[in-house]
Design a protein around this motif. Structure first.
Motif, short mmCIF file in Angstrom:
data_model
loop_
_atom_site.label_atom_id
_atom_site.label_comp_id
_atom_site.label_asym_id
_atom_site.label_seq_id
_atom_site.Cartn_x
_atom_site.Cartn_y
_atom_site.Cartn_z
N ASP A 1 2.88 5.14 -3.00
CA ASP A 1 2.26 5.82 -1.87
C ASP A 1 3.07 5.63 -0.59
O ASP A 1 3.30 6.57 0.17
CB ASP A 1 0.86 5.22 -1.67
N ASN A 2 3.47 4.40 -0.34
CA ASN A 2 4.17 4.09 0.91
C ASN A 2 5.04 2.86 0.70
O ASN A 2 4.56 1.73 0.74
CB ASN A 2 3.16 3.85 2.03
N GLU B 1 -9.29 -0.32 -1.21
CA GLU B 1 -8.08 -0.68 -1.96
C GLU B 1 -6.95 -1.08 -1.01
O GLU B 1 -6.19 -2.00 -1.28
CB GLU B 1 -7.64 0.49 -2.85
N VAL C 1 5.80 -4.15 4.07
CA VAL C 1 5.18 -4.73 5.26
C VAL C 1 4.12 -5.76 4.90
O VAL C 1 4.00 -6.80 5.54
CB VAL C 1 4.56 -3.60 6.13
N ILE C 2 3.33 -5.49 3.85
CA ILE C 2 2.27 -6.44 3.52
C ILE C 2 2.71 -7.42 2.44
O ILE C 2 1.90 -8.15 1.88
CB ILE C 2 0.98 -5.73 3.08
N MET D 1 -2.84 -9.48 -1.75
CA MET D 1 -2.16 -9.68 -3.03
C MET D 1 -1.30 -10.93 -3.02
O MET D 1 -0.85 -11.40 -4.06
CB MET D 1 -1.28 -8.46 -3.36
N LEU D 2 -1.00 -11.46 -1.84
CA LEU D 2 -0.13 -12.63 -1.75
C LEU D 2 -0.81 -13.85 -2.34
O LEU D 2 -2.03 -14.00 -2.21
CB LEU D 2 0.21 -12.90 -0.28
N GLN E 1 1.63 2.61 8.50
CA GLN E 1 2.09 2.35 7.11
C GLN E 1 0.97 1.97 6.16
O GLN E 1 1.11 1.08 5.33
CB GLN E 1 3.18 1.25 7.10
N ILE E 2 -0.14 2.67 6.28
CA ILE E 2 -1.21 2.45 5.31
C ILE E 2 -0.88 3.23 4.03
O ILE E 2 0.10 3.97 3.98
CB ILE E 2 -2.57 2.91 5.85
N PHE E 3 -1.69 3.05 2.99
CA PHE E 3 -1.49 3.77 1.72
C PHE E 3 -2.45 4.96 1.69
O PHE E 3 -3.63 4.78 1.39
CB PHE E 3 -1.72 2.84 0.53
N PRO E 4 -1.98 6.18 1.99
CA PRO E 4 -2.89 7.30 2.23
C PRO E 4 -3.76 7.70 1.04
O PRO E 4 -4.89 8.12 1.25
CB PRO E 4 -1.95 8.44 2.65
N THR E 5 -3.27 7.59 -0.19
CA THR E 5 -4.11 8.07 -1.31
C THR E 5 -5.00 6.96 -1.86
O THR E 5 -5.88 7.23 -2.67
CB THR E 5 -3.28 8.66 -2.47
N LEU E 6 -4.78 5.73 -1.42
CA LEU E 6 -5.67 4.65 -1.85
C LEU E 6 -6.90 4.64 -0.95
O LEU E 6 -6.83 5.05 0.20
CB LEU E 6 -4.96 3.30 -1.78
N ARG F 1 0.43 1.77 -7.41
CA ARG F 1 0.09 3.01 -6.69
C ARG F 1 0.43 2.87 -5.21
O ARG F 1 0.93 3.81 -4.59
CB ARG F 1 -1.40 3.30 -6.85
N ALA G 1 2.78 -2.73 11.17
CA ALA G 1 4.04 -2.04 11.38
C ALA G 1 3.88 -0.78 12.22
O ALA G 1 2.79 -0.22 12.34
CB ALA G 1 4.67 -1.69 10.04
N GLY H 1 5.16 0.52 3.67
CA GLY H 1 3.89 -0.16 3.76
C GLY H 1 3.79 -1.31 2.76
O GLY H 1 3.26 -2.38 3.08
N ARG I 1 -5.86 -4.86 7.06
CA ARG I 1 -5.07 -5.11 5.86
C ARG I 1 -4.15 -6.30 6.07
O ARG I 1 -3.99 -7.15 5.20
CB ARG I 1 -4.24 -3.86 5.55
N GLU J 1 -7.62 -4.58 -0.06
CA GLU J 1 -7.33 -5.48 -1.19
C GLU J 1 -5.84 -5.74 -1.31
O GLU J 1 -5.41 -6.86 -1.61
CB GLU J 1 -7.83 -4.87 -2.50
N MET J 2 -5.04 -4.70 -1.07
CA MET J 2 -3.58 -4.85 -1.19
C MET J 2 -3.05 -5.89 -0.20
O MET J 2 -2.05 -6.55 -0.45
CB MET J 2 -2.89 -3.50 -0.94
N GLY J 3 -3.74 -6.01 0.95
CA GLY J 3 -3.32 -7.00 1.93
C GLY J 3 -3.47 -8.42 1.43
O GLY J 3 -2.83 -9.34 1.93
#
Lengths: 247, 234
Positions: free
Chosen positions: A132-133, B95, A139-140, B102-103, B86-91, A128, B82, A136, B147, B98-100
């Motif tokens: 979404d981006n 969340e 970037v992460i 994932m590494l 560049q965030i995830f607007p619908t998350l 998702r 960035a 983005g 993030r 959390e995506m930050g």
């Protein structure tokens, strides 16, 4: 690819008497692998190309699939006759086909699993996030290529499950796929691109409309009503019923 | 810690970076200033692995990381906040955080880091179940920083962190960067707000048309006539 799954189900049933509903998971798994590899090998090189050339690529893939099936299985319709094909249940005044009931339940199961995956699983959230981006996600440090392959694989797996389910109800012929592609397109646009609840709602809406049109009007005109809904949605809510407005 | 040597990057026929060299010592804040189109964002995106360099090397603790894909570079501990957030607007906010993580380098400590971020940015804690697109610009910037920190980076490149924010919030963002640096985070700061970024920086580079034209300590550049004329309007 749904037709591929349907033929898989037909062959498994004819050769080994394996029930399509039980084979749903293995077939979905196989289609996942096909989808994953296809995204990495065939589609990824096109990802930076303009959309129309991506579209042409997919048309080409579809033509190859349809004609391969034609060569292998011939043009005749094939079907699965499960032991419960002619069973039915009486729910009060309603009489429901057993196959349709099982198919419906299986479809609900698959849809719920998909919703749960995107809602709770880290990989589902990452997909998702990518949608979404894109920047983005880069970037992460999300592995975007892998996530794309995963989503395409998941899509293929869903279609595989759908094929295994629907083969109980519909006879399969090689050119069946494109008809469903058009229907899926109508549903997704009606529900709203990029919205899972929208796609579900659109599916139920279009499905009910076609069924009702067949019942009250004439079955041959049912597509007319589905397209009428599409036109109305496009006129009054171009982003689809649940779609996000594009800024 | 990080050394960029003769980096060359082009977009088609247009050369964006033309032999850029710079050094980021461990624990420093290094500022990169320059006009729009000077190549600042290109530089950051190339270091982050989002663009492929045509020539030059990017040395991280002695290893050349130029040309590695972005997810590998992030996993080496180079994070990025960035341009445009560049965030995830619908998350949801949660969340996004959390995506930050994932590494592979950060996945094990996700829960602990999440707690740390929410303590560090109480506004995010208040809004953790909200869709990130509904946050204000300043909150989104905090989210972007949080993030990024979720991946436990050793070095973070901030690209225009104050762009489009109200002055009071800009102060807050810059204070956050200073605090993070005091806790040992190495920072690269690209800022349109030249005076502030030079004051923060222990070392600074001026980028013009894809080349480094001036470099020195932040204080020295702040006193330099050419910088004062071109970027501070004095």
């Amino acid at each position: 690819m749904m037709t591929v799954a349907m033929y898989l189900a037909v062959v498994l049933f004819a050769r080994f008497h394996l029930d399509p509903l039980l084979m749903m998971l293995p077939i979905a798994g196989l289609l996942f692998i096909i989808g994953y590899v296809m995204q990495l090998v065939v589609i990824n090189p096109f990802i930076a190309r303009p959309e129309h050339s991506q579209f042409m690529l997919m048309v080409a893939v579809a033509i190859i699939i349809v004609n391969s099936l034609l060569i292998i299985f011939g043009p005749d319709a094939q079907a699965v006759q499960a032991s419960y094909s002619f069973d039915s249940f009486a729910l009060g005044p309603l009489i429901v086909d057993a196959t349709k009931l099982y198919a419906g339940l299986a479809a609900i199961l698959v849809a719920s699993a998909l919703f749960a995956f995107f809602r709770f699983a880290p990989l589902g959230k990452a997909i998702r996030a990518c949608a979404d981006n894109y920047t983005g996600a880069l970037v992460i440090g999300l592995d975007v290529k892998k996530l794309y392959a995963l989503s395409f694989g998941l899509g293929a797996a869903c279609v595989g499950a759908a094929g295994a389910i629907i083969v109980l109800i519909v006879d399969v012929t090689p050119p069946l796929g494109p008809a469903y592609t058009l229907l899926a397109f109508v549903i997704v646009i009606t529900g709203g691109l990029g919205s899972m609840p929208g796609a579900l709602l659109g599916g139920v809406l279009i499905g009910l409309t076609e069924a009702m049109a067949g019942l009250f009007f004439t079955p041959s005109a049912k597509s007319m009503f589905a397209f009428a809904i599409l036109v109305l949605v496009l006129l009054f809510r171009p982003q689809g019923i649940m779609g996000r407005k594009l800024s | 810690m990080l050394a960029v040597e003769n980096l060359e990057v082009s977009y088609g026929d247009v050369r964006a970076l033309d032999g850029v060299s710079l050094e980021v010592p461990e624990g420093a804040i290094v500022a990169i200033v320059g006009a729009n189109g000077a190549g600042k964002t290109t530089l950051i995106r190339t270091i982050a692995g989002m663009l492929r360099p045509e020539g030059g090397r990017i040395m991280l603790r002695g290893d050349n990381i130029a040309g590695l894909p972005s997810h590998r570079i992030c996993n080496l501990g180079i994070g990025q906040v960035a341009e445009g957030r560049q965030i995830f607007p619908t998350l949801s906010v949660l969340e996004n955080l959390e995506m930050g993580a994932m590494l592979p380098r950060a996945r094990g400590e996700q829960a602990k880091n999440l707690e740390r971020m929410l303590a560090m940015f109480p506004r995010l804690d208040e809004r953790k179940d909200q869709a990130a697109g509904t946050l204000s610009g300043g909150e989104q910037q905090m989210l972007a920083i949080g993030r990024c920190l979720m991946s436990k980076p050793n070095l973070v490149m901030f690209d225009e962190p104050s762009l489009g924010l109200a002055p009071a919030i800009v102060q807050h963002v810059l204070q956050t960067i200073r605090d993070l640096n005091r806790e040992g985070l190495t920072c690269v700061l690209v800022e349109q707000n030249v005076a502030v970024s030079l004051k923060l920086a222990s070392r600074a580079y001026v980028l013009e048309n894809g080349r480094v034209t001036l470099s020195g300590t932040g204080a020295a550049l702040l006193a330099d006539d050419r910088v004062r004329q071109a970027y501070l309007g004095m």
